[in-house]
Design a protein around this motif. Structure first.
Motif, mmCIF file in Angstrom:
data_model
loop_
_atom_site.group_PDB
_atom_site.id
_atom_site.type_symbol
_atom_site.label_atom_id
_atom_site.label_comp_id
_atom_site.label_asym_id
_atom_site.label_seq_id
_atom_site.Cartn_x
_atom_site.Cartn_y
_atom_site.Cartn_z
ATOM 1 N N ASN A 72 0.813 -1.222 0.000
ATOM 2 C CA ASN A 72 0.000 0.000 0.000
ATOM 3 C C ASN A 72 0.847 1.273 0.000
ATOM 4 O OD1 ASN A 72 -2.267 -1.596 0.096
ATOM 5 N ND2 ASN A 72 -2.571 -1.391 2.299
ATOM 6 N N LEU A 73 2.159 1.138 -0.172
ATOM 7 C CA LEU A 73 3.047 2.302 -0.043
ATOM 8 C C LEU A 73 2.714 3.396 -1.053
ATOM 9 C CD1 LEU A 73 5.478 3.717 1.191
ATOM 10 C CD2 LEU A 73 6.951 2.401 -0.353
ATOM 11 N N LYS A 74 2.570 3.039 -2.317
ATOM 12 C CA LYS A 74 2.333 4.059 -3.338
ATOM 13 C C LYS A 74 1.002 4.764 -3.111
ATOM 14 C CE LYS A 74 2.240 4.924 -8.313
ATOM 15 N NZ LYS A 74 1.108 5.856 -8.170
ATOM 16 N N ARG A 75 -0.037 3.986 -2.817
ATOM 17 C CA ARG A 75 -1.345 4.595 -2.607
ATOM 18 C C ARG A 75 -1.324 5.567 -1.435
ATOM 19 N NH1 ARG A 75 -4.635 0.236 -1.887
ATOM 20 N NH2 ARG A 75 -4.660 0.381 0.373
ATOM 21 N N LEU A 76 -0.668 5.166 -0.329
ATOM 22 C CA LEU A 76 -0.615 6.031 0.836
ATOM 23 C C LEU A 76 0.247 7.259 0.573
ATOM 24 C CD1 LEU A 76 -1.714 6.084 3.737
ATOM 25 C CD2 LEU A 76 0.470 5.169 4.506
ATOM 26 N N THR A 77 1.322 7.090 -0.198
ATOM 27 C CA THR A 77 2.180 8.233 -0.540
ATOM 28 C C THR A 77 1.410 9.253 -1.362
ATOM 29 O OG1 THR A 77 4.145 6.824 -0.499
ATOM 30 C CG2 THR A 77 4.323 8.927 -1.657
ATOM 31 N N ASP A 78 0.646 8.780 -2.316
ATOM 32 C CA ASP A 78 -0.162 9.699 -3.133
ATOM 33 C C ASP A 78 -1.172 10.439 -2.270
ATOM 34 O OD1 ASP A 78 1.218 8.840 -5.338
ATOM 35 O OD2 ASP A 78 -0.327 7.416 -5.999
ATOM 36 N N LEU A 79 -1.809 9.722 -1.349
ATOM 37 C CA LEU A 79 -2.788 10.370 -0.470
ATOM 38 C C LEU A 79 -2.104 11.412 0.413
ATOM 39 C CD1 LEU A 79 -5.718 8.819 1.448
ATOM 40 C CD2 LEU A 79 -4.045 10.136 2.724
ATOM 41 N N ALA A 80 -0.941 11.059 0.974
ATOM 42 C CA ALA A 80 -0.230 11.994 1.851
ATOM 43 C C ALA A 80 0.150 13.260 1.101
ATOM 44 C CB ALA A 80 1.006 11.320 2.438
ATOM 45 N N HIS A 81 0.604 13.110 -0.138
ATOM 46 C CA HIS A 81 0.976 14.290 -0.931
ATOM 47 C C HIS A 81 -0.236 15.149 -1.250
ATOM 48 C CE1 HIS A 81 4.977 12.382 -2.489
ATOM 49 N NE2 HIS A 81 5.028 12.758 -1.221
#
Length: 439
Positions: A72-81
């Motif tokens: 889930n790293l990419k999805r969470l990174t996109d959300l955080a940004h």
């Protein structure tokens, strides 16, 4: 037993109603910029999680560190940004393991205070100010918060029981905090610690190598472990019980709530037995908390205690006239009703319509005794309840047995459980860098 229950109740009532939080200092030495927030999460998406991030950011911390699983790293990174690219960092680990997720973030913290938070909490705007007020006392190492259930638009019976669970917990920990600063567990829903305590290599090793009965490695009960660590290493704890430090959270709003209760009961048994009989620091440092909270673990289920009380009254009044016996029994039943109502008074003041559900609360209290007994006889269950559907997502643990792993004989030897070989010291960065995923 009867004396124990009602002495505890009366003293806790007085202590709870006279509790006052540590006030805000006129010239604080700590500000919100001295705080890093760590949020371990699996899913990391949805409106509720965005709201959690926004309410945390509104308190103006130095930064927020999110730790998820690799899948889930990419999805969470996109959300955080999309929420705040400059004040949120994201890391990941291979498997969903809250202790390892927390330890993945700890080496990244450079602020004096670290706050752990769940991914479903809503913070009031001044919560960090009130948390930091307690840290103005140099001997306080951990600070807890007041917690309420986020009320649904159409509350259910399960939501009602969950709200009462938190209400009862607020009552108990505010009382024990007021009397001797003790609390059986600083809840990880939102809790703050001095960073240097958590970055101590001894802490990190102990936190990631806790064993139950020398046969199981615990990956659950993280907040219980840290609370016991505070006590065993001479740090005081405090709970800021006030509206300004009152967060909102969620619990299961369906029959899975019963499974949550079972999981909590197992955690309480394991941690309180450890505190009372293996470590023992609470008897000297937090005597009232040991009496009022830890010893309560050993008390019989309420249905047995109440039934015995009624039986003894009937036996003691055999030579009374019938009318006097009825008055005595009525007085006892009224007292028992008051004792079950008084801890929940705050909830019923806020939601008076819920008083109609008081019988449900009483009946559930009796049923919870069954859960408590079952939990005692299933402390070594490796396959524990699945309370989060995302444990079945790609990259997450496919078996909740990862919460408490049965060790093979050679693993026990390597852990020093059946061998006298000296333990290798591991630092925070070394431990995390080798065994965990990367950002």
């Amino acid at each position: 037993m009867v004396l124990y229950r009602y002495v505890r109740l009366v003293v806790n009532c007085v202590s709870h109603w006279t509790f006052k939080p540590i006030p805000l200092p006129e010239e604080p030495t700590l500000t919100s910029r001295d705080v890093t927030i760590i949020i371990p999460t699996i899913d990391g998406e949805g409106a509720d999680f965005r709201q959690t991030l926004r309410t945390c950011l509104n308190t103006d911390p130095y930064e927020i560190i999110l730790v998820t699983i690799d899948a889930n790293l990419k999805r969470l990174t996109d959300l955080a940004h999309s929420v705040s690219s400059s004040r949120i960092r994201v890391f990941s680990v291979t498997h969903a393991n809250k202790r390892r997720q927390m330890c993945r973030a700890l080496p990244e913290v450079i602020t004096k205070i670290t706050v752990f938070a769940d991914d479903d909490v809503i913070w009031p705007p001044k919560i960090l100010d009130w948390i930091l007020a307690a840290f103005e006392k140099p001997d306080i190492g951990g600070v807890g918060t007041c917690q309420r259930l986020r009320r649904a638009e159409h509350p259910s019976i399960w939501g009602f029981l969950g709200a009462l669970y938190l209400e009862r917990r607020n009552f108990e920990i505010s009382a024990t905090t007021h009397l001797d600063g003790g609390v059986s567990c600083l809840s990880g829903r939102t809790v703050a610690y001095r960073t240097h305590i958590l970055q101590d290599p001894e802490f990190t090793y102990g936190f990631t190598h806790e064993y139950w009965l020398g046969k199981y490695q615990l990956n659950t009960d993280d907040d219980n472990f840290i609370t016991r660590w505070m006590v065993s290493h001479g740090w005081k704890t405090y709970v800021q019980y006030c509206r300004e430090a009152e967060l909102q959270t969620t619990l299961e709003d369906n029959p899975k709530f019963l499974k949550q209760c079972l999981r909590w009961s197992r955690s309480n048994w394991r941690s309180n037995l450890t505190s009372m009989f293996r470590e023992g620091h609470i008897w000297r440092q937090q005597p009232w908390c040991a009496y009022a909270l830890h010893l309560a673990t050993l008390s019989p289920p309420a249905i047995i205690g109440d039934g015995l009380l009624v039986f003894l009254l009937c036996q003691a009044t055999l030579d009374w006239d019938e009318k006097s016996r009825q008055y005595a029994l009525g007085a006892l039943l009224l007292w028992m009703l008051i004792s079950k109502f008084v801890k929940l008074l705050g909830h019923f003041i806020r939601y008076p319509e819920d008083v109609l559900l008081l019988p449900v609360s009483i009946l559930f209290g009796y049923f919870h005794g069954v859960i408590k007994v079952y939990a005692l006889f299933s402390l070594n269950v490796v396959r524990t309840v699945k309370v989060h559907p995302n444990f079945f997502r790609e990259g997450a643990d496919m078996d909740d047995g990862f919460r408490m792993i049965r060790l093979a004989e050679y693993e026990k030897m390597g852990a020093g459980l059946i061998s006298e070989a000296p333990r290798q010291q591991k630092g925070v960065s070394a431990l995390c860098g080798r065994s965990l995923g990367t950002a």
